[in-house]
Scaffold this active site. Structure first.
Site, PDB file in Angstrom:
ATOM      1  N   GLU A   1       7.393   4.844  14.081  1.00  0.00           N
ATOM      2  CA  GLU A   1       5.989   4.996  14.463  1.00  0.00           C
ATOM      3  C   GLU A   1       5.856   5.126  15.973  1.00  0.00           C
ATOM      4  O   GLU A   1       6.638   4.530  16.720  1.00  0.00           O
ATOM      5  CB  GLU A   1       5.185   3.780  14.011  1.00  0.00           C
ATOM      6  CG  GLU A   1       5.196   3.578  12.515  1.00  0.00           C
ATOM      7  CD  GLU A   1       4.378   2.360  12.112  1.00  0.00           C
ATOM      8  OE1 GLU A   1       3.228   2.549  11.693  1.00  0.00           O
ATOM      9  OE2 GLU A   1       4.876   1.234  12.217  1.00  0.00           O
TER      10      GLU A   1
ATOM     11  N   ASP B   1       8.089  -6.718   8.322  1.00  0.00           N
ATOM     12  CA  ASP B   1       6.846  -5.947   8.279  1.00  0.00           C
ATOM     13  C   ASP B   1       7.019  -4.658   7.474  1.00  0.00           C
ATOM     14  O   ASP B   1       6.133  -4.267   6.719  1.00  0.00           O
ATOM     15  CB  ASP B   1       6.403  -5.618   9.716  1.00  0.00           C
ATOM     16  CG  ASP B   1       5.091  -4.842   9.761  1.00  0.00           C
ATOM     17  OD1 ASP B   1       4.152  -5.250   9.059  1.00  0.00           O
ATOM     18  OD2 ASP B   1       5.014  -3.831  10.492  1.00  0.00           O
TER      19      ASP B   1
ATOM     20  N   LYS C   1       0.518   5.415  -1.748  1.00  0.00           N
ATOM     21  CA  LYS C   1       0.584   6.671  -0.977  1.00  0.00           C
ATOM     22  C   LYS C   1       0.967   7.797  -1.923  1.00  0.00           C
ATOM     23  O   LYS C   1       1.953   7.677  -2.652  1.00  0.00           O
ATOM     24  CB  LYS C   1       1.643   6.565   0.133  1.00  0.00           C
ATOM     25  CG  LYS C   1       1.192   5.765   1.358  1.00  0.00           C
ATOM     26  CD  LYS C   1       2.292   5.831   2.412  1.00  0.00           C
ATOM     27  CE  LYS C   1       2.014   4.925   3.589  1.00  0.00           C
ATOM     28  NZ  LYS C   1       1.352   5.544   4.715  1.00  0.00           N
TER      29      LYS C   1
ATOM     30  N   HIS D   1       7.747  -2.318   2.355  1.00  0.00           N
ATOM     31  CA  HIS D   1       7.492  -0.907   2.049  1.00  0.00           C
ATOM     32  C   HIS D   1       8.760  -0.076   1.794  1.00  0.00           C
ATOM     33  O   HIS D   1       8.834   0.682   0.834  1.00  0.00           O
ATOM     34  CB  HIS D   1       6.740  -0.254   3.209  1.00  0.00           C
ATOM     35  CG  HIS D   1       5.472  -0.959   3.592  1.00  0.00           C
ATOM     36  ND1 HIS D   1       4.602  -1.488   2.667  1.00  0.00           N
ATOM     37  CD2 HIS D   1       4.915  -1.210   4.802  1.00  0.00           C
ATOM     38  CE1 HIS D   1       3.560  -2.027   3.299  1.00  0.00           C
ATOM     39  NE2 HIS D   1       3.732  -1.881   4.595  1.00  0.00           N
TER      40      HIS D   1
ATOM     41  N   HIS E   1       0.821  -1.222   0.000  1.00  0.00           N
ATOM     42  CA  HIS E   1       0.000   0.000   0.000  1.00  0.00           C
ATOM     43  C   HIS E   1       0.853   1.268   0.000  1.00  0.00           C
ATOM     44  O   HIS E   1       0.351   2.344  -0.313  1.00  0.00           O
ATOM     45  CB  HIS E   1      -1.013  -0.012   1.152  1.00  0.00           C
ATOM     46  CG  HIS E   1      -0.462   0.340   2.498  1.00  0.00           C
ATOM     47  ND1 HIS E   1       0.221  -0.547   3.275  1.00  0.00           N
ATOM     48  CD2 HIS E   1      -0.485   1.502   3.206  1.00  0.00           C
ATOM     49  CE1 HIS E   1       0.583   0.041   4.411  1.00  0.00           C
ATOM     50  NE2 HIS E   1       0.176   1.292   4.396  1.00  0.00           N
TER      51      HIS E   1
HETATM   52  C1  BG6 Z   1       1.634  -1.894   7.556  1.00  0.00           C
HETATM   53  C2  BG6 Z   1       2.421  -2.519   8.663  1.00  0.00           C
HETATM   54  O1  BG6 Z   1       1.855  -2.576   6.360  1.00  0.00           O
HETATM   55  O2  BG6 Z   1       2.046  -0.546   7.413  1.00  0.00           O
HETATM   56  C3  BG6 Z   1       2.179  -1.770   9.955  1.00  0.00           C
HETATM   57  O3  BG6 Z   1       2.006  -3.877   8.816  1.00  0.00           O
HETATM   58  C4  BG6 Z   1       2.498  -0.307   9.786  1.00  0.00           C
HETATM   59  O4  BG6 Z   1       2.951  -2.330  11.012  1.00  0.00           O
HETATM   60  C5  BG6 Z   1       1.777   0.247   8.570  1.00  0.00           C
HETATM   61  O5  BG6 Z   1       2.074   0.374  10.946  1.00  0.00           O
HETATM   62  C6  BG6 Z   1       2.222   1.670   8.258  1.00  0.00           C
HETATM   63  O6  BG6 Z   1       1.497   2.160   7.195  1.00  0.00           O
HETATM   64  P1  BG6 Z   1       0.544   3.414   7.345  1.00  0.00           P
HETATM   65  O7  BG6 Z   1      -0.039   3.579   6.000  1.00  0.00           O
HETATM   66  O8  BG6 Z   1      -0.460   3.060   8.408  1.00  0.00           O
HETATM   67  O9  BG6 Z   1       1.407   4.525   7.769  1.00  0.00           O
END
Ligand code: BG6
Length: 464
Positions: free
Chosen positions: A209, A228, A175, A233, A171
């Site tokens: 985070e 993860d 963004k 990502h 995902h």
């Molecule tokens: C997810 C992870 O794919 O992305 C999470 O599994 C993470 O651990 C998250 O918090 C972060 O993405 P976003 O879009 O919520 O900032």
């Protein structure tokens, strides 16, 4: 418009409610999509009404969907939610899968909102019954658990449908600030000529985070921060920052450019021990939240030694980037939310004698949350014109028209795999992190600790 059915396997799960349905809701509010039906399947003993309530609630959950809750958006939501169907099913059973396919109309888009091992079993069962033409498969990370399992899953998937109909979702590729890297780099003359090892000292890609485990032990304790966030990502962001300009953004060209640069990427010095760090949080406070130690979180098996913070340094062996460290880091339960890619430039070759003051490196910052772009430079003003002062040129990005899952789903429904991770790339991303996983499993890199709410371990591999 051809009729389509989005079949969600794992419909009663958290991912469906938290991300997938809100993304779909935003897409429907924006585009209508009268041709779409929704079928949910899961092991929970739900009926159509329970599912429809879940769908309606989730459509309203995303801020952007709520903002755009104009009458047309409401109508599109109602049209899909009121007709949505739920079927109780064991998605690893071929007879149940056959019933599910029978309940779908037109082109079928199958979203596997399932743990990877269940996804693999469901795919094996689909192979036995076959899939209608033009079926698309949508898979979530982690895609396999290492290069080998990713290869076998890929081999299985291409027996079901052609590669272009397989959408491995990341995902972050949906963004808008990540996508903005393309415009920034390739639609301007001023950045691209200096984004190389002649001018760049280092690149940091950081996703710190303040969230902790958020009741996700079942998934997270088996994954950890490296898998993860970094294996998926952050490597995608690295690819967008480091790739050469594709001649077009069609799926073929764009994904070729990303794949090429990722193939050239490996652990810095091929020394996973020196080029990686791992740590997990202990009890602490973030704002008014009191977090227990990760090891004491419900569902965590402390003996697994799962990291909640990972750092790795990578090399990109191309003419453009050889010698420039790419430092990737992500951690949970940190005091400051720092989510950005930072390009640090080398010092000016010579600052004229007589111009004094702090000489801060020039930095290009792409901030992911809040979405912003900044350029740190030194100028000689205000005040004494012979004294350098730091200045930051910045701009805020407006929100994208869709949230990341909406953006990614749009590509899937339009049969455009540009924003999906290609099979070879999924494998190469495992290859890049494998030496680090191996070194960690062999205990060659100690598992450090940091209090929740802190900035992480003190000996970070990142620069200042
Ligand atoms: C997810 C992870 O794919 O992305 C999470 O599994 C993470 O651990 C998250 O918090 C972060 O993405 P976003 O879009 O919520 O900032």
């Amino acid at each position: 418009m051809t009729q389509q059915t989005l079949l969600i396997l794992g419909a009663s799960g958290d991912l469906t409610a938290r991300l997938l349905l809100p993304g779909l809701g935003a897409l429907l509010a924006l585009e209508g999509r009268k041709n779409l039906s929704l079928v949910g399947a899961g092991t929970d003993d739900w009926d159509d009404d329970t599912w429809r309530t879940r769908v309606r609630e989730s459509f309203g959950r995303d801020d952007k969907a709520a903002d755009s809750a104009v009458p047309e958006g409401d109508a599109a939501h109602s049209a899909v939610a009121n007709e949505a169907r739920y079927l109780r099913a064991d998605v690893t059973d071929k007879n149940d899968l056959k019933h599910l396919l029978d309940a779908c109309q037109g082109e079928v888009v199958i979203f596997f909102a399932l743990p990877p091992s269940v996804t693999a079993k469901a795919c094996a069962a689909f192979r036995e019954i076959g899939l209608p033409d033009r079926t698309r498969l949508v898979l979530e990370k982690p895609f396999g658990v290492d290069e080998k399992t990713a290869q076998s899953l890929n081999a299985l998937l291409v027996q079901l449908v052609p590669e272009t109909q397989i959408h491995r979702v990341d995902h972050f590729l949906g963004k808008s600030t990540v996508l903005n890297i393309l415009g920034l780099r390739f639609a301007n003359r001023i950045f691209e000529p200096v984004l190389n090892n002649q001018h760049v000292e280092s690149v940091d890609i950081v996703f710190d985070e303040d969230l902790g485990l958020e009741s996700r032990a079942g998934y997270y304790d088996g994954a950890g921060a490296l898998v993860d966030m970094i294996q998926s990502h952050l490597l995608q962001i690295l690819a967008m920052l480091a790739m050469d300009a594709p001649p077009s953004l069609d799926a073929h060209e764009f994904r070729d450019s990303k794949a090429q640069v990722l193939r050239a990427t490996h652990v810095w010095g091929d020394d996973a021990r020196a080029s990686s760090r791992r740590a997990r949080y202990t009890a602490g406070t973030i704002g008014d939240r009191q977090l227990p130690s990760y090891a004491d979180e419900s569902g965590v098996d402390a003996s697994r030694g799962t990291e909640t913070l990972a750092e790795i340094v990578l090399a990109v062996d191309t003419w453009r980037w050889a010698g420039v460290p790419f430092r990737l880091r992500s951690g949970k339960a940190l005091g400051g939310r720092r989510k950005e890619a930072v390009v640090t430039f080398k010092p000016a070759p010579w600052v004229p004698t007589g111009l004094t003051g702090p000489d801060r490196p020039d930095r290009l910052r792409i901030l992911f949350s809040p979405d912003r772009l900044e350029l740190d430079v030194d100028i000689n003003g205000p005040g004494d014109p012979f004294v350098l002062d730091p200045a930051t040129l910045g701009t805020d990005f407006g929100p994208g028209e869709l949230p990341p899952y909406g953006e990614v789903l749009r590509g899937v429904l339009e049969d455009d795999p540009t924003l999906s991770v290609r099979g070879d790339t999924a494998e190469v991303c495992w290859r890049i992190v494998q030496p680090v996983l191996d070194a960690w499993r062999a205990g060659e890199v100690p598992l450090q600790e940091y209090p929740a709410g802190s900035t992480g371990p003190s000996d970070s591999l990142l620069g200042g």
